[in-house]
Design an enzyme around this catalytic site. Sequence first.
Site, PDB file in Angstrom:
ATOM      1  N   CYS A 116       0.847  -1.205   0.000  1.00 20.67           N
ATOM      2  CA  CYS A 116       0.000   0.000   0.000  1.00 20.67           C
ATOM      3  C   CYS A 116       0.875   1.244   0.000  1.00 20.67           C
ATOM      4  O   CYS A 116       1.376   1.661   1.049  1.00 20.67           O
ATOM      5  CB  CYS A 116      -0.931  -0.017   1.211  1.00 20.67           C
ATOM      6  SG  CYS A 116      -1.908   1.487   1.370  1.00 20.67           S
ATOM      7  N   CYS A 171      -0.241   4.233   2.031  1.00 18.62           N
ATOM      8  CA  CYS A 171       0.064   4.108   3.461  1.00 18.62           C
ATOM      9  C   CYS A 171       1.548   4.352   3.739  1.00 18.62           C
ATOM     10  O   CYS A 171       1.901   4.957   4.743  1.00 18.62           O
ATOM     11  CB  CYS A 171      -0.259   2.699   3.974  1.00 18.62           C
ATOM     12  SG  CYS A 171      -1.779   2.006   3.328  1.00 18.62           S
ATOM     13  N   ASP A 172       2.421   3.844   2.889  1.00 17.19           N
ATOM     14  CA  ASP A 172       3.836   3.751   3.260  1.00 17.19           C
ATOM     15  C   ASP A 172       4.783   4.653   2.466  1.00 17.19           C
ATOM     16  O   ASP A 172       5.981   4.677   2.756  1.00 17.19           O
ATOM     17  CB  ASP A 172       4.321   2.293   3.102  1.00 17.19           C
ATOM     18  CG  ASP A 172       3.650   1.363   4.112  1.00 17.19           C
ATOM     19  OD1 ASP A 172       3.012   1.885   5.044  1.00 17.19           O
ATOM     20  OD2 ASP A 172       3.768   0.144   3.963  1.00 17.19           O
TER      21      ASP A 172
END
Length: 329
Positions: free
Chosen positions: A134, A137-138
């Site tokens: 993801c 997200c990261d």
Amino acid sequence: MSNKRKLIIIGSGPAGYTAAIYAARADLKPLVLAGESYGGQLVNTTLVENWPGHKDGVMGPDLMIEMRAQAEKFGAEMVDKFAQEINVERQPFMVRTDKEEYLAEAVIIATGAESIMLKVPGEERLLGRGVATCAVCDAAFYRDKVTYVVGGGDAAIEDAMALTKFASKVVMLVRKDEFRASKIMAERAKNHDKIVIWWNTELKEVMGEQKLEKIRVVNNKTDEEREEQADGIFYAIGHKPATEMFKGKLELDEKGYLVTRLGLSAQGISLAQNYIGENRLVEYPTATSVEGVFGAGDVVDFRYRQAVTAAAMGCQAALDAEKWLESRK
Ligand code: NDP
């Protein structure tokens, strides 16, 4: 305790646990079939920086432990078993694990989805240590780093774009000589000065001791193999919703996602149109094609797939289930 419940929640990610918190606080005494490896996808992550209320981030597994404890505190009952069979043809509904059969008036399905993995050597060991699924997200962990994205769909390009905000370089590994993504997204990737596209290229191995250091790729036209330095590699080759058990019982879309009236697909919209109430609002938006069965989180949502959006939908499903149960009295 008898095996009859008002509400059974299947799933233990942010959607399932949030539904459990709301339902328990509404005194519905929900039973959560949390699965043997409970906690959902966040259990496989490290620092989560986009969960509101934690300015320095929170470790994914810690967040899920807290959510579970919060649901239990209000009276949710956890059973760490996978649901194996469901019957929603008649009331009360039946959900079976390998050990027990449970009955319930209402069911919330929050079984989630999983990223499709490539299963190359090193992947399992380096997941969360440079191998990720993801980018939204990261991406922020990869400031000035060399990153790769596997896949040629819209999601892969979206991930590559998210990474360009931080990484020094983003290489897309596309197995064909063209993108599957929409034209507009494809053009965006091709024209971005930080994105490099390697066509006809497949990932063969991810390497590194404590974290990702190198990848091995092959050109499937020339068979030429090479190793490249890498700090991060993001898989964006699709997701698989956990809906096997619901096939033929609840409406699913072409990709297997559970259809709800709140759904993001054409099926969701047509389902919703049948349930516009006198007040011109859609009744029970999280309801599936069977009344009394609700859906929440990534098993429904193929677009946002965030912990916070899943949790929000879990809340909505619990509120809908509560209202629906009340209406039956
Ligand atoms: P897609 O199925 O659209 O694309 C998957 C990509 O991964 C394809 O390029 C496919 O290659 C590649 N792939 C699949 N398996 C492998 C493998 N084993 N090795 C290497 N590559 C592989 O999935 P997405 O997740 O991108 O999108 C899902 C849906 O969500 C789509 O309908 C998409 O349009 C939508 N979406 C829309 C967005 C937007 O509008 N902003 C953002 C994100 C998703 P190949 O082409 O060779 O099969």
